[in-house]
Write an enzyme that holds these catalytic residues in place. Structure first.
Site, short mmCIF file in Angstrom:
data_model
loop_
_atom_site.label_atom_id
_atom_site.label_comp_id
_atom_site.label_asym_id
_atom_site.label_seq_id
_atom_site.Cartn_x
_atom_site.Cartn_y
_atom_site.Cartn_z
N ASP A 54 0.84 -1.19 0.00
CA ASP A 54 0.00 0.00 0.00
C ASP A 54 0.88 1.25 0.00
O ASP A 54 2.00 1.23 0.52
CB ASP A 54 -0.93 0.01 1.21
CG ASP A 54 -2.17 0.87 0.99
OD1 ASP A 54 -2.35 1.38 -0.13
OD2 ASP A 54 -2.95 1.04 1.94
N HIS A 114 0.48 -4.00 6.36
CA HIS A 114 -0.48 -4.27 5.29
C HIS A 114 -0.97 -2.91 4.77
O HIS A 114 -0.20 -2.12 4.25
CB HIS A 114 -1.60 -5.15 5.84
CG HIS A 114 -2.35 -5.92 4.83
ND1 HIS A 114 -3.15 -7.01 5.15
CD2 HIS A 114 -2.49 -5.77 3.49
CE1 HIS A 114 -3.70 -7.49 4.05
NE2 HIS A 114 -3.32 -6.73 3.03
N ILE A 116 -2.25 1.03 4.72
CA ILE A 116 -1.85 2.22 5.48
C ILE A 116 -2.74 3.40 5.11
O ILE A 116 -3.39 3.42 4.07
CB ILE A 116 -0.37 2.60 5.23
CG1 ILE A 116 -0.13 2.95 3.75
CG2 ILE A 116 0.56 1.48 5.68
CD1 ILE A 116 1.28 3.44 3.47
N ASN A 167 -7.58 -5.63 6.60
CA ASN A 167 -6.82 -5.50 5.36
C ASN A 167 -6.35 -4.08 5.13
O ASN A 167 -5.19 -3.83 4.85
CB ASN A 167 -7.69 -5.97 4.19
CG ASN A 167 -6.95 -5.99 2.87
OD1 ASN A 167 -6.54 -4.95 2.36
ND2 ASN A 167 -6.78 -7.18 2.30
N ASN A 269 -6.23 -2.24 -3.48
CA ASN A 269 -6.30 -0.97 -2.76
C ASN A 269 -6.84 0.15 -3.65
O ASN A 269 -6.68 0.12 -4.87
CB ASN A 269 -4.92 -0.59 -2.24
CG ASN A 269 -4.47 -1.47 -1.10
OD1 ASN A 269 -5.22 -1.70 -0.16
ND2 ASN A 269 -3.26 -2.00 -1.18
#
Length: 354
Positions: A54, A114, A116, A167, A269
């Protein structure tokens, strides 16, 4: 008669298993191959070798990158190495990534970052929220960014019974956020069964020190989450349902469904351009390849740009796509001032000038 009944039950069970397998493969887009879309001015970012799952960019062009994710069932190029947070200054002519130092007192050895999200407070303090999976659990770590010495000061670890398989997060205050739980279970075998059976038990949770509650449910696997520039809408990617949900945010932090945009890929994302409101997403054209360790057939990469998502017919553009020879398993794409960063679950990261 007993043998006939037993044979019938076996036949029904076999038919159900076959139907679930077909549905599972469809959710993973198991047969899709990607048509390449090239960008001319790109280079791999030196120093990022074990993922860039991310990326979040501040208004001043500083980009935070989470790296080193170890996730059940997925490949890792450095399974024994702790995760890291990198920083890039996109105002530089040839920006480079540098690891951010984390303050003492935080267990760096079990750091497994993971999703952010950043939040800038009224006094210009920059907070970084990081989804962490120490020992395969789920926490959200809150840091304060110290720009003068490029470090992160750990403020607190957030745990809660509703934050079970986190997540991604999107910060909405200095200590509050929305979080996606991508599965109901976190045990890998139960998680796989949840996916295989097509259970829609994934959800979205609102967290603040005063209140924690479920605000959306019924997803196959809620993944990326972000907020519109005007703060009125929350965007949620259901990676296994190949879509992006638009939810209206209310004063009590509850969410109501507005619309769903269907895609032909597994959107991971979500990043939002603060100037245009466009949504950028890193995608997995064929999710099945993520679970295979086949160097001759690696997971491909794809980047989509979604314009005017609230319109009756939003514009969806494939900005970048390739077969995994450059990037494997794209998970995020985000822009700043004509520059594009593309990250991956466990592989490299790409910098492009648009």
């Amino acid at each position: 008669m007993g043998k006939v009944l037993a044979a019938a039950l076996v036949g029904i069970a076999a038919a159900l298993a076959a139907e679930r397998l077909l549905a599972f493969r469809n959710r993973l887009n198991a047969t899709r191959e990607v048509d390449p879309v090239a960008l001319p001015n790109c280079y791999l970012i030196k120093g990022i070798e074990t993922g860039s799952e991310d990326i979040d960019i501040l208004p001043n062009g500083l980009a935070f990158i989470s790296s080193g994710l170890k996730y059940p069932g997925l490949k890792s190029f450095a399974p024994d190495k702790p995760g890291e947070i990198f920083l890039m200054d996109l105002n530089e002519k040839k920006p480079k990534a540098s690891e951010l130092r984390i303050s003492r007192g935080f267990d760096v050895g079990s750091f497994n970052p993971h999703g952010i999200s950043t939040y800038i407070d009224k006094d210009d303090t920059v907070y970084l929220f990081v989804v962490n999976h120490p020992h395969q659990k789920s926490t959200v770590e809150l840091f304060k960014f110290m720009e003068d010495d490029n470090s992160l000061v750990h403020l607190k670890t957030i745990r809660h019974d509703l934050l079970t398989s986190v997540n991604d997060v999107v910060a909405v205050g200095p200590d509050s956020f929305y979080a996606t739980n991508d599965h109901y279970f976190y045990d890998f075998i139960l998680m796989f069964l949840e996916m295989y059976l097509g259970l829609t038990w994934s959800n979205v949770v609102y967290y603040s020190p005063k209140e924690v509650k479920e605000v959306a449910a019924g997803f196959y696997s809620a993944n990326g989450i972000n907020i519109s520039p005007d703060k009125k809408y929350i965007y949620i990617a259901d990676i296994l349902d190949h879509n992006v949900h638009v939810m209206e945010k209310h004063a009590d932090w509850n969410l109501t469904h507005v619309k769903t945009l269907q895609l032909d890929t597994l959107a991971d994302n979500l990043s939002v351009d603060p100037d245009t409101g466009d949504i950028w997403t890193g995608c997995h054209p064929n999710g099945m390849k993520l679970f295979y360790d086949d160097p001759d057939n690696p997971p491909a990469s794809e980047v989509l740009r979604i314009q005017n998502i609230l319109a009756e017919q939003p514009t969806v553009t494939r900005v970048y796509a390739e077969n995994g020879s450059v990037l494997q398993g794209t998970s995020v794409a985000t822009v700043y001032d004509g520059k594009l960063l593309i990250g991956t679950v466990f592989h490299r990261a790409l910098y492009c000038e648009l």
